[in-house]
Scaffold this active site. Sequence first.
Site, PDB file in Angstrom:
ATOM      1  N   ASP A 180     -95.669  61.142 -46.396  1.00  0.00           N
ATOM      2  CA  ASP A 180     -95.000  59.862 -46.498  1.00  0.00           C
ATOM      3  C   ASP A 180     -93.846  60.020 -47.499  1.00  0.00           C
ATOM      4  O   ASP A 180     -94.042  60.578 -48.575  1.00  0.00           O
ATOM      5  CB  ASP A 180     -96.027  58.826 -46.988  1.00  0.00           C
ATOM      6  CG  ASP A 180     -95.511  57.420 -46.872  1.00  0.00           C
ATOM      7  OD1 ASP A 180     -95.809  56.773 -45.863  1.00  0.00           O
ATOM      8  OD2 ASP A 180     -94.797  56.984 -47.795  1.00  0.00           O
ATOM      9  N   ILE A 181     -92.666  59.550 -47.113  1.00  0.00           N
ATOM     10  CA  ILE A 181     -91.520  59.654 -48.022  1.00  0.00           C
ATOM     11  C   ILE A 181     -91.739  58.691 -49.199  1.00  0.00           C
ATOM     12  O   ILE A 181     -92.032  57.515 -48.980  1.00  0.00           O
ATOM     13  CB  ILE A 181     -90.196  59.327 -47.296  1.00  0.00           C
ATOM     14  CG1 ILE A 181     -90.008  60.264 -46.098  1.00  0.00           C
ATOM     15  CG2 ILE A 181     -89.012  59.428 -48.256  1.00  0.00           C
ATOM     16  CD1 ILE A 181     -88.797  59.949 -45.244  1.00  0.00           C
ATOM     17  N   ASN A 183     -83.593  52.395 -48.486  1.00  0.00           N
ATOM     18  CA  ASN A 183     -83.116  51.375 -47.554  1.00  0.00           C
ATOM     19  C   ASN A 183     -82.468  50.206 -48.285  1.00  0.00           C
ATOM     20  O   ASN A 183     -81.399  49.735 -47.911  1.00  0.00           O
ATOM     21  CB  ASN A 183     -84.286  50.840 -46.720  1.00  0.00           C
ATOM     22  CG  ASN A 183     -84.409  51.599 -45.401  1.00  0.00           C
ATOM     23  OD1 ASN A 183     -83.450  52.218 -44.955  1.00  0.00           O
ATOM     24  ND2 ASN A 183     -85.567  51.540 -44.803  1.00  0.00           N
ATOM     25  N   ASP A 242     -81.893  56.199 -42.263  1.00  0.00           N
ATOM     26  CA  ASP A 242     -81.992  57.080 -41.083  1.00  0.00           C
ATOM     27  C   ASP A 242     -81.617  58.521 -41.429  1.00  0.00           C
ATOM     28  O   ASP A 242     -82.256  59.465 -40.950  1.00  0.00           O
ATOM     29  CB  ASP A 242     -81.078  56.566 -39.962  1.00  0.00           C
ATOM     30  CG  ASP A 242     -81.691  55.368 -39.232  1.00  0.00           C
ATOM     31  OD1 ASP A 242     -82.843  55.014 -39.574  1.00  0.00           O
ATOM     32  OD2 ASP A 242     -81.027  54.794 -38.353  1.00  0.00           O
ATOM     33  N   GLU A 277     -91.612  55.916 -42.099  1.00  0.00           N
ATOM     34  CA  GLU A 277     -91.317  57.029 -42.993  1.00  0.00           C
ATOM     35  C   GLU A 277     -92.520  57.954 -43.110  1.00  0.00           C
ATOM     36  O   GLU A 277     -92.679  58.658 -44.087  1.00  0.00           O
ATOM     37  CB  GLU A 277     -90.871  56.506 -44.362  1.00  0.00           C
ATOM     38  CG  GLU A 277     -91.955  55.863 -45.205  1.00  0.00           C
ATOM     39  CD  GLU A 277     -92.028  54.343 -45.096  1.00  0.00           C
ATOM     40  OE1 GLU A 277     -91.782  53.802 -43.999  1.00  0.00           O
ATOM     41  OE2 GLU A 277     -92.334  53.706 -46.124  1.00  0.00           O
TER      42      GLU A 277
END
Lengths: 235, 261
Positions: free
Chosen positions: A85-86, A93, A102, A128
Site C-alpha cells: 500500500d502506498i 492527491n 496517477d 493505491e
Amino acid sequence: MPTPNTVPLQLERALQLLAHSGQEPPPGDPGSAGWMQALIDALVELSSRDALTGLANRRAFELALAREIDRVARSGEPALLLVLDIDHFKRVNDSWGHNAGDQVIKAVAHALIDSVRPMDLVARVGGEEFAIILPNCASAFGETVAERVRRRVERTPVQIGLGQQVSVSVSVGGAFAPQWVRSTPALWVERADQQLYRAKSEGRNLVQLEPTAVSVVSSEERRLLFETFQIQDHE
Amino acid sequence: MTAPALTTLPSSKIIAVTSGKGGVGKTFVAANLAAALARAGRKVLVLDADLGLANLDVVLNLFPKITLHDVFTGKHGLPDALLRAPGGFWVLLAGSGMVEYSRMTGEIRDQFQKVINEVEPRFDHVLLDTGAGISDVVLYTVSLAGEVLVVVTPEPTSLTDAYATIKVLATTQGRRKISLLVNQTRKLGEGRAVRQQLQQVIDRYVNPTLDSPVRLELVGEIPADAAVRECVQRRTLMLEALPGAPASIAMVAVATRMLPA
C-alpha cells in the site's frame, strides 16, 4: 443449435476498445475463425489488465491466487504473497492533484515490476493497493525479496510535473501459502493483510512477514544427512 | 505461527502420525497399524486430522455420511461420526467441508480439543493422521498427542523434511522422544541406517541447542512391496487383503512393539 449467422455479430465496440487501449487490430481476415480467436484473446488480455498501469487487475489476481493455492497444496512448494500500500497516498492527491496521483501509481507499478522475477505476478488490486504473488519462493528469501521491493520504491523518485519530483514509500505485508494444505485465497490475503496492517501501524515504509516455524535445513545439515545415502545409491 | 509449547502432557495413547513430506505413506501406515492393533484385540481409532487434504476415506474406500465437519458445526454428536472401518478399527473422517479449517483459529483449536477429550476414554489407541508439512494445523494436531510417530522413506526429500519436522517439534513442543517408522525400505537394515543418519545430524546440529537431547526410536521398517501399491490402487486395506505380504508382516511387528508388555 443456432447457426452463427442468424444474429449479426457486433464487433465494432470490441475493435474500438482495442484501438483505444493502444492495441493492434487482430490479424487475419475479419470474421474468420483465426481472427475471432485473436480478437477474443485480445479482449481477455484487456479484461485482465489494469487500465492505468498495465498490471494484472483484481480479477486476474484472484484467478492467479486460486491457481497458486492449488499448486502449493499439491506440490508443497513455498509461495509468498505480498500486499503493498502506498504510504500517505491521500496526501499526494490532496496536495498535487489526481494527475500527480496517477503518475505516482504508475511509477510504483514500474518499480514493483522491476524488482521481482518475470514469473511473479504483480497486480493492482485497489486504488493505491498492490499485490505480488511469488511462486516457488523459499521462506528463507521472503524477507530479502520483500525488502528489495520496498527499497526499490523508496529509491524511485516520481516526476509529477515540470521539474517536480516527489518520493513515495510503500508498506509491505506478506504471508507464505501454507504448504501441502488447500487453503482459500481469502484466508491467504487476510494473513498478508494482517501483516500489512502491522507494517502500517509500526511506522510505514516497512516490511512485515508472518513468522514461519524454524524449519530451514542448512546446506551443512543436508550434506551430513545424505552422506551415507549417496554411497548406498551407488551400490 | 507455531503451536504453543505443551502445557500439560497429553495422554500417550494418542499418537500423531506425521511425516514432513507428503506421499510417504502416512495414511497407509496409520490405517494398517490400526488394523494390526485391532487384530491384537485393541480398540483403535484413526482420526483424520488432515483437515486440508484429508484422504483416509479414499485410502479405505469409505463414503462417510457424517464427518468431523458436522461435529464441529454441531450438526451431529461425535458418536454419530464414528465409523467402523474394514480391519476392525474405527475412523473419524474429516470430510471435504474441512477445507475452510485449513488454518488453525482459536475456535477450531477448541473444537479439536473437545473431540480429543471425548474420544480418549473410549479407545485404547487414538492415531492422529496429520497433514503433511509443518503448517500450524499440523503442529497443533501433533501437539495434542502424547507420542509422535514420524514416517519417513529412504530418499533425500523425505529425509530432509522429516529432519525439519523433528527439529521444529523439538524446539517448539519440547519433544525429546520421537518414534521413527521407515517406510518403503529397499533392503533389510535400511531403517536402522535412516535412523542413524537422522540421529547423527540431530546430535550435531539440534541437540547442542537443547537442554536435553532428542532421541529417535526406530519402531520398525516396512519393506517396499508391490502388494502395497496394489492395495493402494484397489483401495483396500493391505492387512486385510494380503496379510501374508512382507509389508503386512512388518506392520504387525510394529504394532506388537506398541502393545503394553
